[in-house]
Scaffold this motif. Structure first.
Motif, PDB file in Angstrom:
ATOM      1  N   LYS A 134       0.993  -1.214   0.129  1.00 53.38           N
ATOM      2  CA  LYS A 134      -0.002  -0.006   0.011  1.00 53.38           C
ATOM      3  C   LYS A 134       0.825   1.309  -0.005  1.00 53.38           C
ATOM      4  O   LYS A 134       2.089   1.282   0.459  1.00 53.38           O
ATOM      5  CB  LYS A 134      -0.871   0.269   1.299  1.00 53.38           C
ATOM      6  CG  LYS A 134      -0.068   0.209   2.614  1.00 53.38           C
ATOM      7  CD  LYS A 134      -1.196   0.238   3.745  1.00 53.38           C
ATOM      8  CE  LYS A 134      -0.483   0.343   5.018  1.00 53.38           C
ATOM      9  NZ  LYS A 134      -0.040   1.962   5.081  1.00 53.38           N
ATOM     10  N   LYS A 135       0.320   2.399  -0.400  1.00 54.93           N
ATOM     11  CA  LYS A 135       1.010   3.497  -0.291  1.00 54.93           C
ATOM     12  C   LYS A 135       1.362   3.906   1.309  1.00 54.93           C
ATOM     13  O   LYS A 135       0.411   3.664   2.143  1.00 54.93           O
ATOM     14  CB  LYS A 135       0.281   4.795  -0.769  1.00 54.93           C
ATOM     15  CG  LYS A 135      -0.113   4.808  -2.373  1.00 54.93           C
ATOM     16  CD  LYS A 135      -0.589   5.656  -2.930  1.00 54.93           C
ATOM     17  CE  LYS A 135      -1.948   6.277  -2.336  1.00 54.93           C
ATOM     18  NZ  LYS A 135      -2.443   7.547  -2.961  1.00 54.93           N
ATOM     19  N   THR A 143       5.810   6.111  -2.651  1.00 53.50           N
ATOM     20  CA  THR A 143       6.566   5.206  -1.991  1.00 53.50           C
ATOM     21  C   THR A 143       5.427   4.000  -1.349  1.00 53.50           C
ATOM     22  O   THR A 143       4.385   4.497  -0.713  1.00 53.50           O
ATOM     23  CB  THR A 143       7.025   5.867  -0.604  1.00 53.50           C
ATOM     24  OG1 THR A 143       7.968   6.739  -1.150  1.00 53.50           O
ATOM     25  CG2 THR A 143       7.807   4.700   0.299  1.00 53.50           C
ATOM     26  N   LEU A 144       5.857   2.965  -1.590  1.00 52.33           N
ATOM     27  CA  LEU A 144       4.864   1.795  -1.012  1.00 52.33           C
ATOM     28  C   LEU A 144       5.440   1.037  -0.075  1.00 52.33           C
ATOM     29  O   LEU A 144       6.684   0.730   0.109  1.00 52.33           O
ATOM     30  CB  LEU A 144       4.683   0.646  -2.166  1.00 52.33           C
ATOM     31  CG  LEU A 144       4.013   1.253  -3.482  1.00 52.33           C
ATOM     32  CD1 LEU A 144       3.863  -0.052  -4.681  1.00 52.33           C
ATOM     33  CD2 LEU A 144       2.795   2.056  -3.322  1.00 52.33           C
ATOM     34  N   ASP A 145       4.690   0.645   0.904  1.00 52.53           N
ATOM     35  CA  ASP A 145       5.151  -0.110   2.157  1.00 52.53           C
ATOM     36  C   ASP A 145       4.642  -1.622   1.591  1.00 52.53           C
ATOM     37  O   ASP A 145       3.408  -1.897   1.446  1.00 52.53           O
ATOM     38  CB  ASP A 145       4.571   0.347   3.317  1.00 52.53           C
ATOM     39  CG  ASP A 145       5.005   1.551   3.907  1.00 52.53           C
ATOM     40  OD1 ASP A 145       6.150   2.019   3.577  1.00 52.53           O
ATOM     41  OD2 ASP A 145       4.467   2.179   4.575  1.00 52.53           O
ATOM     42  N   VAL A 146       5.490  -2.681   1.949  1.00 53.13           N
ATOM     43  CA  VAL A 146       5.139  -4.052   1.622  1.00 53.13           C
ATOM     44  C   VAL A 146       5.213  -4.719   2.970  1.00 53.13           C
ATOM     45  O   VAL A 146       6.161  -4.853   3.798  1.00 53.13           O
ATOM     46  CB  VAL A 146       6.012  -4.620   0.592  1.00 53.13           C
ATOM     47  CG1 VAL A 146       5.730  -6.046   0.289  1.00 53.13           C
ATOM     48  CG2 VAL A 146       5.975  -3.663  -0.674  1.00 53.13           C
ATOM     49  N   PHE A 147       4.026  -5.495   3.487  1.00 52.62           N
ATOM     50  CA  PHE A 147       4.066  -6.529   4.395  1.00 52.62           C
ATOM     51  C   PHE A 147       3.960  -7.749   4.168  1.00 52.62           C
ATOM     52  O   PHE A 147       3.012  -8.122   3.386  1.00 52.62           O
ATOM     53  CB  PHE A 147       2.865  -5.778   5.304  1.00 52.62           C
ATOM     54  CG  PHE A 147       2.931  -4.441   5.742  1.00 52.62           C
ATOM     55  CD1 PHE A 147       3.799  -4.044   6.723  1.00 52.62           C
ATOM     56  CD2 PHE A 147       2.235  -3.611   4.855  1.00 52.62           C
ATOM     57  CE1 PHE A 147       3.933  -2.654   7.021  1.00 52.62           C
ATOM     58  CE2 PHE A 147       2.332  -2.108   5.219  1.00 52.62           C
ATOM     59  CZ  PHE A 147       3.235  -1.742   6.389  1.00 52.62           C
ATOM     60  N   LEU A 148       4.517  -8.784   4.467  1.00 54.08           N
ATOM     61  CA  LEU A 148       4.547 -10.161   4.330  1.00 54.08           C
ATOM     62  C   LEU A 148       3.476 -10.530   5.371  1.00 54.08           C
ATOM     63  O   LEU A 148       3.019  -9.918   6.342  1.00 54.08           O
ATOM     64  CB  LEU A 148       5.735 -11.072   4.672  1.00 54.08           C
ATOM     65  CG  LEU A 148       7.062 -10.502   3.869  1.00 54.08           C
ATOM     66  CD1 LEU A 148       8.023 -11.538   4.239  1.00 54.08           C
ATOM     67  CD2 LEU A 148       6.552 -10.760   2.453  1.00 54.08           C
ATOM     68  N   ALA A 149       2.675 -11.636   4.744  1.00 54.38           N
ATOM     69  CA  ALA A 149       1.554 -12.260   5.458  1.00 54.38           C
ATOM     70  C   ALA A 149       1.789 -12.275   7.057  1.00 54.38           C
ATOM     71  O   ALA A 149       0.768 -12.096   7.777  1.00 54.38           O
ATOM     72  CB  ALA A 149       0.989 -13.293   4.912  1.00 54.38           C
ATOM     73  N   HIS A 150       2.750 -12.837   7.430  1.00 59.01           N
ATOM     74  CA  HIS A 150       3.209 -13.122   8.997  1.00 59.01           C
ATOM     75  C   HIS A 150       3.293 -11.449   9.610  1.00 59.01           C
ATOM     76  O   HIS A 150       3.216 -11.743  11.038  1.00 59.01           O
ATOM     77  CB  HIS A 150       4.294 -13.851   8.931  1.00 59.01           C
ATOM     78  CG  HIS A 150       5.652 -13.175   8.842  1.00 59.01           C
ATOM     79  ND1 HIS A 150       6.329 -12.632   9.807  1.00 59.01           N
ATOM     80  CD2 HIS A 150       6.437 -13.256   7.568  1.00 59.01           C
ATOM     81  CE1 HIS A 150       7.214 -12.050   9.106  1.00 59.01           C
ATOM     82  NE2 HIS A 150       7.567 -12.504   8.018  1.00 59.01           N
ATOM     83  N   VAL A 161       4.012  -4.541 -11.023  1.00 60.25           N
ATOM     84  CA  VAL A 161       2.789  -4.293 -11.468  1.00 60.25           C
ATOM     85  C   VAL A 161       1.898  -3.499 -10.573  1.00 60.25           C
ATOM     86  O   VAL A 161       0.951  -2.652 -10.956  1.00 60.25           O
ATOM     87  CB  VAL A 161       2.034  -5.717 -11.478  1.00 60.25           C
ATOM     88  CG1 VAL A 161       0.624  -5.547 -11.940  1.00 60.25           C
ATOM     89  CG2 VAL A 161       2.736  -6.562 -12.843  1.00 60.25           C
ATOM     90  N   ILE A 162       2.019  -3.565  -9.116  1.00 60.92           N
ATOM     91  CA  ILE A 162       1.158  -3.005  -8.157  1.00 60.92           C
ATOM     92  C   ILE A 162       1.520  -1.326  -8.482  1.00 60.92           C
ATOM     93  O   ILE A 162       0.812  -0.585  -8.288  1.00 60.92           O
ATOM     94  CB  ILE A 162       1.527  -3.475  -6.940  1.00 60.92           C
ATOM     95  CG1 ILE A 162       0.697  -4.926  -6.827  1.00 60.92           C
ATOM     96  CG2 ILE A 162       0.916  -2.561  -5.868  1.00 60.92           C
ATOM     97  CD1 ILE A 162       1.285  -5.645  -5.343  1.00 60.92           C
ATOM     98  N   LEU A 163       2.990  -1.141  -8.572  1.00 56.83           N
ATOM     99  CA  LEU A 163       3.327   0.223  -8.543  1.00 56.83           C
ATOM    100  C   LEU A 163       2.701   0.734  -9.743  1.00 56.83           C
ATOM    101  O   LEU A 163       2.338   2.146  -9.715  1.00 56.83           O
ATOM    102  CB  LEU A 163       4.868   0.135  -8.416  1.00 56.83           C
ATOM    103  CG  LEU A 163       5.496   1.800  -9.029  1.00 56.83           C
ATOM    104  CD1 LEU A 163       5.259   2.540  -7.546  1.00 56.83           C
ATOM    105  CD2 LEU A 163       7.059   1.544  -9.143  1.00 56.83           C
ATOM    106  N   ASP A 164       2.809   0.106 -11.045  1.00 55.53           N
ATOM    107  CA  ASP A 164       2.195   0.585 -12.059  1.00 55.53           C
ATOM    108  C   ASP A 164       0.714   0.946 -12.108  1.00 55.53           C
ATOM    109  O   ASP A 164       0.152   2.089 -12.386  1.00 55.53           O
ATOM    110  CB  ASP A 164       2.162  -0.014 -13.408  1.00 55.53           C
ATOM    111  CG  ASP A 164       1.602   0.202 -14.613  1.00 55.53           C
ATOM    112  OD1 ASP A 164       2.162   0.927 -15.152  1.00 55.53           O
ATOM    113  OD2 ASP A 164       0.504  -0.188 -14.890  1.00 55.53           O
ATOM    114  N   GLU A 165      -0.120   0.061 -11.425  1.00 53.79           N
ATOM    115  CA  GLU A 165      -1.475   0.441 -10.972  1.00 53.79           C
ATOM    116  C   GLU A 165      -1.711   1.570  -9.880  1.00 53.79           C
ATOM    117  O   GLU A 165      -2.556   2.468 -10.397  1.00 53.79           O
ATOM    118  CB  GLU A 165      -2.142  -0.810 -10.439  1.00 53.79           C
ATOM    119  CG  GLU A 165      -2.209  -2.025 -11.293  1.00 53.79           C
ATOM    120  CD  GLU A 165      -3.236  -1.884 -12.324  1.00 53.79           C
ATOM    121  OE1 GLU A 165      -4.355  -1.105 -12.065  1.00 53.79           O
ATOM    122  OE2 GLU A 165      -3.146  -2.265 -13.628  1.00 53.79           O
TER     123      GLU A 165
END
Length: 222
Positions: free
Chosen positions: A130-131, A140-147, A215-219
């Motif tokens: 997410k942004k 800038t996107l923050d990426v969180f693994l499922a755990h 791909v997410i960044l592009d979207e």
């Protein structure tokens, strides 16, 4: 020659049985340098990937990902016509769904959630992105693994945009770069109605994971 051989070794493992993509025991989510989606998409060498998108069909999300020799490794299929354009599917070369990217429609931060195969079940969630803030001048996107349930700190960060013609993917809040993308235009690509992006994925990093983030960044930038 070494890069081409590395690409051939990767392709040799690009089409395992579909169950290999959905085996949660293969996901080393506690080690950011290991496989996020599948060890089939990790290499001991840096890999240069070409991401080609068709300008006229960007909203349908059509991408092709190839190695430097032109061999296709992944495809990205968008939502069907007349849909809400909230879904992308990353396919292997045989057409099997590796992961499905789904946009959370009620999110103010443009959150995308990524699941194994074509699932949308919580148990199959791999990561979300997410942004980092609602209003941004530079993406800038923050990426969180499922755990990472609390999401106190991101596991990865994506910085950059198409407008800047580059982006970097870093581990957590550190400056350690795990992949970087450069946008390259050529006369041929313009005439063919395509945009080309070169992505360098560093050793030990899941290439399918990196493609999903781009791909997410592009979207989100769109």
């Amino acid at each position: 020659m070494k890069e081409a051989e590395a690409g051939e070794r990767l392709l040799a493992h690009a089409d395992p049985s579909p169950s290999a993509y959905s085996n949660r025991d293969l996901i080393a989510s506690d080690n950011p340098a290991a496989a996020i989606i599948s060890p089939h998409f990790c290499s001991s060498h840096s890999m240069d990937l070409a991401i080609v998108r068709k300008v006229l069909t960007i909203r349908e999300g059509n991408f092709v990902v190839a190695d430097i020799t032109g061999n296709m490794i992944f495809k990205v299929r968008g939502s069907l016509f007349f849909s809400l354009h909230d879904r992308r599917v990353l396919l292997d070369t045989a057409g099997y769904p590796i992961i499905t990217l789904r946009k959370k429609l009620t999110s103010a931060h443009d959150r995308w959630q990524v699941y194994r195969g074509d699932s949308k079940e919580t148990r199959d969630l791999i990561f979300s992105a997410k942004k980092s803030s609602v209003v941004q001048f530079k993406t800038t996107l923050d990426v969180f693994l499922a755990h990472n349930i609390t999401e106190d700190a991101p596991d990865f960060k994506v910085k950059g945009s198409w407008h800047e013609q580059s982006c970097f993917i870093c581990r957590g809040n550190s400056s350690t770069i795990v992949a970087q993308m450069h946008k390259k235009h050529t006369v041929k690509s313009v005439l063919l109605g395509k945009d080309n992006f070169m992505v360098t994925v560093y050793p030990g990093i899941d290439q399918a994971f990196i493609v999903a983030l781009i791909v997410i960044l592009d979207e989100i930038n769109w």
